[in-house]
Design a protein around this motif. Sequence first.
Motif, mmCIF file in Angstrom:
data_model
loop_
_atom_site.group_PDB
_atom_site.id
_atom_site.type_symbol
_atom_site.label_atom_id
_atom_site.label_comp_id
_atom_site.label_asym_id
_atom_site.label_seq_id
_atom_site.Cartn_x
_atom_site.Cartn_y
_atom_site.Cartn_z
ATOM 1 N N VAL A 123 0.879 -1.168 0.000
ATOM 2 C CA VAL A 123 0.000 0.000 0.000
ATOM 3 C C VAL A 123 0.914 1.215 0.000
ATOM 4 N N LEU A 124 0.767 2.057 -1.015
ATOM 5 C CA LEU A 124 1.534 3.304 -1.091
ATOM 6 C C LEU A 124 0.772 4.343 -0.280
ATOM 7 N N ALA A 125 1.294 4.695 0.885
ATOM 8 C CA ALA A 125 0.588 5.547 1.835
ATOM 9 C C ALA A 125 0.317 6.937 1.282
ATOM 10 N N GLU A 126 -0.908 7.413 1.532
ATOM 11 C CA GLU A 126 -1.303 8.790 1.245
ATOM 12 C C GLU A 126 -1.656 9.515 2.537
ATOM 13 N N GLU A 127 -2.232 8.777 3.491
ATOM 14 C CA GLU A 127 -2.586 9.310 4.803
ATOM 15 C C GLU A 127 -2.255 8.252 5.855
ATOM 16 N N ILE A 128 -1.733 8.701 6.980
ATOM 17 C CA ILE A 128 -1.384 7.789 8.072
ATOM 18 C C ILE A 128 -1.930 8.371 9.364
ATOM 19 N N GLU A 129 -2.671 7.558 10.100
ATOM 20 C CA GLU A 129 -3.274 8.001 11.350
ATOM 21 C C GLU A 129 -2.871 7.056 12.475
ATOM 22 N N ASP A 130 -2.444 7.635 13.591
ATOM 23 C CA ASP A 130 -2.113 6.850 14.781
ATOM 24 C C ASP A 130 -3.415 6.535 15.507
ATOM 25 N N ILE A 131 -3.769 5.263 15.551
ATOM 26 C CA ILE A 131 -4.994 4.840 16.243
ATOM 27 C C ILE A 131 -4.648 3.967 17.450
ATOM 28 N N SER A 132 -3.460 4.181 18.018
ATOM 29 C CA SER A 132 -2.994 3.394 19.154
ATOM 30 C C SER A 132 -3.953 3.453 20.338
ATOM 31 N N ALA A 133 -4.674 4.561 20.499
ATOM 32 C CA ALA A 133 -5.621 4.689 21.605
ATOM 33 C C ALA A 133 -6.706 3.617 21.549
ATOM 34 N N MET A 134 -6.955 3.078 20.362
ATOM 35 C CA MET A 134 -7.978 2.039 20.216
ATOM 36 C C MET A 134 -7.521 0.699 20.796
ATOM 37 N N LEU A 135 -6.246 0.547 21.061
ATOM 38 C CA LEU A 135 -5.738 -0.714 21.618
ATOM 39 C C LEU A 135 -6.421 -1.064 22.943
ATOM 40 N N ASP A 136 -6.747 -0.052 23.739
ATOM 41 C CA ASP A 136 -7.402 -0.300 25.022
ATOM 42 C C ASP A 136 -8.790 -0.902 24.867
ATOM 43 N N SER A 137 -9.412 -0.685 23.706
ATOM 44 C CA SER A 137 -10.767 -1.214 23.501
ATOM 45 C C SER A 137 -10.786 -2.619 22.915
ATOM 46 N N LEU A 138 -9.620 -3.131 22.509
ATOM 47 C CA LEU A 138 -9.563 -4.463 21.939
ATOM 48 C C LEU A 138 -9.665 -5.514 23.042
ATOM 49 N N THR A 139 -10.427 -6.549 22.761
ATOM 50 C CA THR A 139 -10.517 -7.659 23.710
ATOM 51 C C THR A 139 -10.084 -8.912 23.009
ATOM 52 N N GLY A 140 -9.463 -9.803 23.703
ATOM 53 C CA GLY A 140 -8.956 -11.018 23.074
ATOM 54 C C GLY A 140 -9.708 -12.154 23.548
#
Length: 107
Positions: free
Chosen positions: A90-107
């Motif tokens: 994927v040739l990046a055009e936009e990059i967003e840090d969504i690390s804050a969403m890690l807290d909402s992930l459940t395994g």
Amino acid sequence: MSGPPPASLPAGWQTRPPNGARVTVSGLVILRQRPGTAKGVIFLTLEDETGVVNVIAWRKIFERFRRAVISGRMLRVTGRIQRGDGVTHVLAEEIEDISAMLDSLTG
């Protein structure tokens, strides 16, 4: 940003869109490479539950999204699919840090 973010294409589906299609992918950053010979190009590998996605960020994109690229643990990248020699990027055009969403992930 207005409206919801674009839906992300699972890594395992990256062969489905045609070459040149604009897609959004998301995943954990498992690799960052900035080879000295790459003239400012950054190579990222993102992983989701279906596989990995290779991302190329050209110098201008890297500079624009530097903070996300350097410090993000989980990224959402929008760009164009590029295929060649059996490899998909994927040739990046936009990059967003969504690390804050890690807290909402459940395994």
